[in-house]
Structures are given as structure tokens and as C-alpha cells.
Scaffold this motif. Structure first.
Motif, PDB file in Angstrom:
ATOM      1  N   MET A   1       0.843  -1.202   0.000  1.00 56.57           N
ATOM      2  CA  MET A   1       0.000   0.000   0.000  1.00 56.57           C
ATOM      3  C   MET A   1       0.874   1.245   0.000  1.00 56.57           C
ATOM      4  SD  MET A   1      -2.947   1.151   2.732  1.00 56.57           S
ATOM      5  CE  MET A   1      -3.905  -0.297   2.401  1.00 56.57           C
ATOM      6  N   SER A   2       0.533   2.170  -0.861  1.00 57.64           N
ATOM      7  CA  SER A   2       1.313   3.407  -0.934  1.00 57.64           C
ATOM      8  C   SER A   2       1.024   4.281   0.277  1.00 57.64           C
ATOM      9  CB  SER A   2       0.983   4.154  -2.226  1.00 57.64           C
ATOM     10  OG  SER A   2       1.639   5.394  -2.231  1.00 57.64           O
ATOM     11  N   SER A   3       2.091   4.752   0.942  1.00 58.52           N
ATOM     12  CA  SER A   3       1.919   5.575   2.136  1.00 58.52           C
ATOM     13  C   SER A   3       1.705   7.040   1.786  1.00 58.52           C
ATOM     14  CB  SER A   3       3.140   5.424   3.040  1.00 58.52           C
ATOM     15  OG  SER A   3       4.299   5.839   2.339  1.00 58.52           O
ATOM     16  N   THR A   4       1.853   7.399   0.503  1.00 56.29           N
ATOM     17  CA  THR A   4       1.765   8.804   0.120  1.00 56.29           C
ATOM     18  C   THR A   4       0.403   9.170  -0.460  1.00 56.29           C
ATOM     19  OG1 THR A   4       2.630   8.323  -2.094  1.00 56.29           O
ATOM     20  CG2 THR A   4       4.241   8.855  -0.378  1.00 56.29           C
ATOM     21  N   VAL A   5      -0.482   8.212  -0.604  1.00 50.34           N
ATOM     22  CA  VAL A   5      -1.786   8.465  -1.206  1.00 50.34           C
ATOM     23  C   VAL A   5      -2.840   8.562  -0.109  1.00 50.34           C
ATOM     24  CG1 VAL A   5      -3.550   7.605  -2.761  1.00 50.34           C
ATOM     25  CG2 VAL A   5      -1.131   7.314  -3.332  1.00 50.34           C
ATOM     26  N   ALA A   6      -3.479   9.720  -0.021  1.00 52.44           N
ATOM     27  CA  ALA A   6      -4.540   9.911   0.971  1.00 52.44           C
ATOM     28  C   ALA A   6      -5.835   9.319   0.444  1.00 52.44           C
ATOM     29  CB  ALA A   6      -4.725  11.392   1.250  1.00 52.44           C
ATOM     30  N   VAL A   7      -6.563   8.666   1.318  1.00 54.18           N
ATOM     31  CA  VAL A   7      -7.831   8.052   0.943  1.00 54.18           C
ATOM     32  C   VAL A   7      -8.941   9.082   1.109  1.00 54.18           C
ATOM     33  CG1 VAL A   7      -9.500   6.242   1.462  1.00 54.18           C
ATOM     34  CG2 VAL A   7      -7.047   5.758   1.596  1.00 54.18           C
ATOM     35  N   PRO A   8      -9.634   9.430   0.029  1.00 54.62           N
ATOM     36  CA  PRO A   8     -10.690  10.444   0.141  1.00 54.62           C
ATOM     37  C   PRO A   8     -11.918   9.889   0.852  1.00 54.62           C
ATOM     38  CG  PRO A   8     -10.652   9.533  -2.059  1.00 54.62           C
ATOM     39  CD  PRO A   8      -9.475   8.941  -1.345  1.00 54.62           C
ATOM     40  N   GLN A   9     -12.748  10.778   1.319  1.00 52.93           N
ATOM     41  CA  GLN A   9     -13.993  10.363   1.953  1.00 52.93           C
ATOM     42  C   GLN A   9     -14.878   9.682   0.903  1.00 52.93           C
ATOM     43  OE1 GLN A   9     -16.105  13.556   3.804  1.00 52.93           O
ATOM     44  NE2 GLN A   9     -17.727  12.258   4.630  1.00 52.93           N
ATOM     45  N   HIS A  10     -15.462   8.572   1.284  1.00 51.72           N
ATOM     46  CA  HIS A  10     -16.329   7.840   0.366  1.00 51.72           C
ATOM     47  C   HIS A  10     -17.326   7.016   1.163  1.00 51.72           C
ATOM     48  CE1 HIS A  10     -13.032   5.072   1.368  1.00 51.72           C
ATOM     49  NE2 HIS A  10     -13.871   4.080   1.097  1.00 51.72           N
ATOM     50  N   PRO A 176      -4.341   1.542  -2.435  1.00 57.47           N
ATOM     51  CA  PRO A 176      -5.484   0.773  -1.930  1.00 57.47           C
ATOM     52  C   PRO A 176      -6.639   0.789  -2.927  1.00 57.47           C
ATOM     53  CG  PRO A 176      -5.263   2.858  -0.751  1.00 57.47           C
ATOM     54  CD  PRO A 176      -4.017   2.707  -1.572  1.00 57.47           C
ATOM     55  N   ILE A 177      -7.323  -0.321  -3.033  1.00 57.97           N
ATOM     56  CA  ILE A 177      -8.494  -0.423  -3.897  1.00 57.97           C
ATOM     57  C   ILE A 177      -9.737  -0.245  -3.017  1.00 57.97           C
ATOM     58  CG2 ILE A 177      -9.828  -1.932  -5.421  1.00 57.97           C
ATOM     59  CD1 ILE A 177      -7.190  -3.212  -6.270  1.00 57.97           C
ATOM     60  N   ARG A 201     -14.904  -5.053 -15.697  1.00 57.79           N
ATOM     61  CA  ARG A 201     -14.274  -4.906 -14.384  1.00 57.79           C
ATOM     62  C   ARG A 201     -14.123  -3.424 -14.071  1.00 57.79           C
ATOM     63  NH1 ARG A 201     -11.168  -9.331 -16.375  1.00 57.79           N
ATOM     64  NH2 ARG A 201     -11.081 -11.097 -14.928  1.00 57.79           N
ATOM     65  N   ILE A 202     -14.200  -3.119 -12.781  1.00 55.19           N
ATOM     66  CA  ILE A 202     -13.983  -1.744 -12.336  1.00 55.19           C
ATOM     67  C   ILE A 202     -13.148  -1.750 -11.072  1.00 55.19           C
ATOM     68  CG2 ILE A 202     -16.207  -1.734 -11.093  1.00 55.19           C
ATOM     69  CD1 ILE A 202     -16.256   1.332 -11.607  1.00 55.19           C
ATOM     70  N   ARG A 203     -12.235  -0.783 -11.007  1.00 54.63           N
ATOM     71  CA  ARG A 203     -11.465  -0.510  -9.795  1.00 54.63           C
ATOM     72  C   ARG A 203     -11.602   0.968  -9.473  1.00 54.63           C
ATOM     73  NH1 ARG A 203      -5.375  -1.677 -10.349  1.00 54.63           N
ATOM     74  NH2 ARG A 203      -5.707  -1.738 -12.607  1.00 54.63           N
ATOM     75  N   VAL A 204     -11.862   1.275  -8.225  1.00 53.18           N
ATOM     76  CA  VAL A 204     -11.844   2.655  -7.758  1.00 53.18           C
ATOM     77  C   VAL A 204     -10.743   2.764  -6.714  1.00 53.18           C
ATOM     78  CG1 VAL A 204     -13.122   4.523  -6.659  1.00 53.18           C
ATOM     79  CG2 VAL A 204     -14.313   2.918  -8.181  1.00 53.18           C
ATOM     80  N   MET A 205      -9.808   3.664  -6.974  1.00 52.62           N
ATOM     81  CA  MET A 205      -8.685   3.876  -6.088  1.00 52.62           C
ATOM     82  C   MET A 205      -8.733   5.304  -5.552  1.00 52.62           C
ATOM     83  SD  MET A 205      -6.098   1.772  -8.546  1.00 52.62           S
ATOM     84  CE  MET A 205      -7.100   2.265  -9.941  1.00 52.62           C
ATOM     85  N   PRO A 206      -7.904   5.665  -4.610  1.00 53.07           N
ATOM     86  CA  PRO A 206      -7.993   7.009  -4.035  1.00 53.07           C
ATOM     87  C   PRO A 206      -7.852   8.131  -5.051  1.00 53.07           C
ATOM     88  CG  PRO A 206      -6.644   5.611  -2.646  1.00 53.07           C
ATOM     89  CD  PRO A 206      -6.925   4.823  -3.890  1.00 53.07           C
TER      90      PRO A 206
END
Length: 332
Positions: A1-10, A176-177, A201-206
Motif C-alpha cells: 500500500m502506498s503511504s503517500t496516497v490519501a484516501v478520500p472520503q467515500h 489501496p483499492i 471490471r472496475i477498480r476505484v482507487m484514491p
């Protein structure tokens, strides 16, 4: 998991046959249901005018809506099958014609016999391989309806503009997916002559949304064919836009089989290139039934082989085209 990518509110939600995510002004719904019932198949077949694939998931779909602009896009079984050619196949349709049957008959007829070969005629009133170049559709884009989806047009991407291409480095990054779904639309074994299927197929990432709709065709001892529709949206794109890449490839069956026999045993068959898989034997031909493997081989062949010559069907789907839809422009 990338530590530099913030996970947006969802927000995630789920029902017995569907899952959804709301994120950054988008609402995405993936609905997966059992194979259509006999009555559902009868209704769908009557609407389309030709026999359905053996496994038809008529209630499955993927939908995404950009709420600020009202732009919507859907992948579903009915509209996908509407792209199958009805009637006699013509130039560019890429049909597997009865000429292949002549070779089959000759190979099984005693060369010394005086009996004439049976006359082969086109018995199908549709493309029996279910070949299609379905790119998804806009559910409210009928000519007599004025809607955001119909007013926002697809346009050719600017090859010199980096923001008009799908960034593969981002898609292969171990972010993260947040949401993932596989939506089968149909599958058919072509009367034991191969396989034809369409899977979304679909992937949603931050940072983005990525969709892959893949049609895969295998006609045993004849050809392999793949058509991919890739949809990409970056949450940080400015102006906000969606990228769509349409690509088609094909090659003779023996050519792909030959590539398989030459591959090392640790060939990567993974969809996301993260998890190499070891094949049990160099002579194992089961990868020829795997859509990921077929696509990997076809896309790595020289363009002249896979998108120009192909299997000499002159299928119009042999191409790569990138286009964009601008959902919102920067405010002055």
C-alpha cells in the motif's frame, strides 16, 4: 500500500445483488445477478431478434454518474448484444465465414471418394461469434432527449497532451483499492467450437476510476480476438474529463498457440501485473482458454500482426483509438 496516497472520503453500500460507492461527486453501481431465467431470455431474444448466448446475464450492469454534470455511462447486457451484427456479414464485420467449414469438410473426407462435398451455406442470420466493439452507452442519449450525456460529446484525444492518455504507472501502483467488481454480461461456447464472452471490471482507487470491458473470442483452430474498452478518470483532472481507449486485436489460432509454447514457465498471467503465476508445463495449453493470457499475447505482438493483418478477416475493430469527454471546464 502506498503511504503517500490519501484516501478520500467515500461511502460504500451493498444490497443482495448490487454494490455501490459514492466518491468525489461520482456514484457507481455494480449489479451482479444469476443467469437470466427462461422467461427473461425469451423477452430479450424477442427484442434482439437472434438466439442469445448460452449464459446470458441480462440483469447485470455497471453504471457511473458524475453528479455535478449529470453525465452517465452504463455497461449492460442488452445494449452490448445490440452491437452484434444481424443479417449477412459484410466487409469489416470480421465474420468467421463458411470458408473455414470447407477446409474442415475436406480434412474429413476420403480424398479418393467420388462423392461431392456437401454444399455449405450461411445458416446463421446473425454473427454466431457475438463479436462486438461495445464501448458502453449513455442511457439518456436518445436523439429526441436533451441531456447532459448527449450534450457532452466524445472527441479525439490530443496525442501530445499527457492528460489525454491513461497513466499505466498509476494503475500499476500498489494503491489501496476502495471498490472492485467483476460484472459478467454473457458467455457462449460456440457449439463447442471455442468461446465468446464479455466481462466488465472496475477498480476505484484514491486517485482515480478505471474500467476495463473486455470481449474475448476464441474459435478453435481458427483465430483469437480481443476488444477492450478502457475508461479512466482522475479525480484531480482539470478540466474534469474521462478518457476512453478502444482497442481491438486478433491473430490466427496457431500463431497464439506457437507463442504459448515458446513462453517461459514463469510468465506473468496476472491482470494487474503484480502476481506472477507459474505454469505447470510448457506444453500446457490451458492458457489458450484464459482471456488474460490471450489479451497479453495479442497486445504484445507487433501491431502489423495483431492490428493490421490480424487473422485476415478485415475486422474493423482492429485499431486503437483514444478519445475524451470533458465533464466540466475550468471556471474563469
Amino acid at each position: 500500500m502506498s503511504s503517500t496516497v490519501a484516501v478520500p472520503q467515500h461511502k460504500l453500500s451493498e444490497s443482495p445483488n448490487s454494490r455501490a460507492i459514492e466518491i468525489n461527486d461520482w456514484v457507481i453501481i455494480a449489479s451482479t445477478n444469476p443467469i437470466s431465467s427462461a422467461s427473461e431470455c425469451d423477452a430479450l431474444q424477442a427484442s434482439l431478434g437472434f438466439p442469445l448466448p448460452e449464459m446470458t446475464f441480462g440483469s447485470n450492469y455497471l453504471s457511473l454518474e458524475h453528479q455535478p454534470s449529470g453525465w452517465k455511462m452504463v455497461f449492460d447486457t442488452h445494449n452490448a448484444l445490440k452491437c452484434v451484427k444481424k443479417g449477412e456479414l459484410g466487409e469489416g464485420d470480421g465474420g468467421v465465414k463458411v470458408g473455414y467449414a470447407d477446409a474442415w469438410l475436406k480434412s474429413r473426407t476420403d480424398p479418393g471418394t467420388n462423392l461431392p462435398l456437401p454444399v455449405t451455406v450461411t445458416a446463421k442470420h446473425y454473427d454466431w461469434t457475438y463479436t462486438m466493439t461495445y464501448p458502453g452507452h449513455h442511457p439518456d442519449s436518445a436523439p429526441d432527449i436533451e441531456s447532459p450525456s448527449s450534450s457532452i460529446q466524445w472527441m479525439d484525444a490530443d496525442q501530445d497532451n499527457p492528460s489525454h492518455s491513461i497513466p499505466l504507472s498509476e494503475l500499476t501502483r500498489p494503491d489501496p483499492i476502495l471498490f472492485y467488481a467483476e460484472i459478467p454480461l454473457f458467455e457462449d461456447e460456440l457449439h463447442d467450437n471455442g468461446s465468446s464472452n464479455l466481462l466488465v471490471r472496475i477498480r476505484v482507487m484514491p486517485t482515480c476510476i478505471f474500467i476495463l470491458s473486455r470481449f474475448t473470442l476464441r474459435v478453435d483452430n481458427v483465430l483469437f480476438r480481443t476488444h477492450d474498452t478502457r475508461i479512466y478518470h482522475s479525480f484531480t483532472s482539470s478540466p474534469s474529463l474521462v478518457i476512453r481507449q478502444l482497442s481491438g486485436w486478433e491473430a490466427p489460432y496457431d500463431g497464439v498457440k506457437r507463442v504459448r509454447l515458446m513462453l517461459p514457465l514463469n510468465v506473468n498471467l496476472s491482470l494487474d501485473n503484480r502476481q506472477p503465476q507459474r505454469l505447470p508445463s510448457r506444453n500446457d495449453l490451458t492458457p489458450l482458454t484464459d482471456a488474460h493470457f490471450i489479451a497479453k499475447v495479442l497486445t504484445e505482438l507487433p501491431v502489423t500482426e495483431s492490428q493490421q493483418i490480424g487473422a485476415r478477416t478485415r475486422w474493423r475493430g482492429l485499431r486503437t483509438k483514444v478519445e475524451i469527454a470533458v465533464l466540466a471546464r475550468d471556471r474563469p
